[in-house]
Design an enzyme around this catalytic site. Structure first.
Site, short mmCIF file in Angstrom:
data_model
loop_
_atom_site.label_atom_id
_atom_site.label_comp_id
_atom_site.label_asym_id
_atom_site.label_seq_id
_atom_site.Cartn_x
_atom_site.Cartn_y
_atom_site.Cartn_z
N HIS A 19 28.44 72.73 -17.07
CA HIS A 19 29.16 72.39 -18.32
C HIS A 19 30.65 72.25 -18.05
CE1 HIS A 19 25.74 74.64 -20.59
NE2 HIS A 19 25.57 73.34 -20.77
N LYS A 29 15.45 74.96 -29.95
CA LYS A 29 15.52 75.99 -28.91
C LYS A 29 15.72 77.38 -29.51
CE LYS A 29 17.65 73.27 -25.15
NZ LYS A 29 18.93 73.03 -24.46
N ARG A 39 21.68 65.28 -15.39
CA ARG A 39 21.38 65.77 -14.04
C ARG A 39 20.23 65.04 -13.38
NH1 ARG A 39 20.84 71.55 -16.58
NH2 ARG A 39 19.80 70.08 -17.94
N SER A 53 21.27 76.12 -18.33
CA SER A 53 21.37 77.37 -19.11
C SER A 53 20.04 78.08 -19.15
CB SER A 53 21.83 77.06 -20.54
OG SER A 53 23.15 76.59 -20.55
#
Ligand code: PNS
Length: 165
Positions: free
Chosen positions: A19, A43, A96, A133
């Site tokens: 991040h 989430k 990513r 994360s």
């Protein structure tokens, strides 16, 4: 909407070095950067939003990231409503892998339809390409060392302050 003002949104649960890399690079590209902790309805969160906001602020300060950066949170509705409020014309996300492309593309398209806002994707520094994360949450919850993956202030917090959450 102003294309010189951008928002970097995310759950930041917790903030990672990946991040921070995206934030640092986006801050060089735009005149004003809003780093925004947003509730992700899909989430289950580990940390309360106020805690993520505080860790994000401290991480950015600790890393000495330069630029006009505003750190905030948003749980009042759509991300594009916040973007409209601050006149931002761009959302910035880190990508990513192909998995991220598949996850982010529908959101980018929906956000453009909702508010005519563009999403710009930055590729990660390879050093952070595997950091997420969710993996950090897993390693931390099982007592592993997350120091290589998160800013020092986050590592300290997860090592001490988060126990009992
Ligand atoms: O770090 P994350 O969890 O991948 O970030 C996703 C996030 C929080 C940016 C996304 O869930 C979001 O934008 N939530 C706000 C609600 C919203 O605007 N939904 C419509 C987006 S298509």
């Amino acid at each position: 909407m102003n294309s010189r003002i951008a928002v970097v949104p995310g759950s930041f649960d917790p903030p990672t070095l990946g991040h921070l890399d995206v934030i640092r690079r986006a801050a060089r590209l735009y005149d004003e950067l809003h780093v925004l902790v947003v509730h992700n309805p899909g989430k289950a969160a580990m940390l309360p939003i106020a805690q993520r906001l505080s860790l994000l602020e401290q991480s950015i300060a600790e890393a000495g990231v330069e630029g006009h950066i505003i750190v905030g949170s948003w749980s009042m509705g759509l991300l594009v409503d916040y973007a409209r409020d601050v006149d931002a014309g761009v959302l910035v996300k880190g990508i990513r892998s192909q998995v991220d492309v598949a996850y982010e593309s529908p959101m980018a398209i929906v956000n453009r339809h909702l508010a005519d806002i563009e999403t710009v994707f930055l590729l990660p520094d390879p050093a952070h390409a595997m950091v997420s994360s969710s993996l950090v949450r897993q390693v931390a919850s099982l007592g592993g060392d997350v120091t290589p993956f998160v800013p020092p202030v986050v590592a300290t917090f997860l090592d001490t302050g988060a126990r009992g959450l």
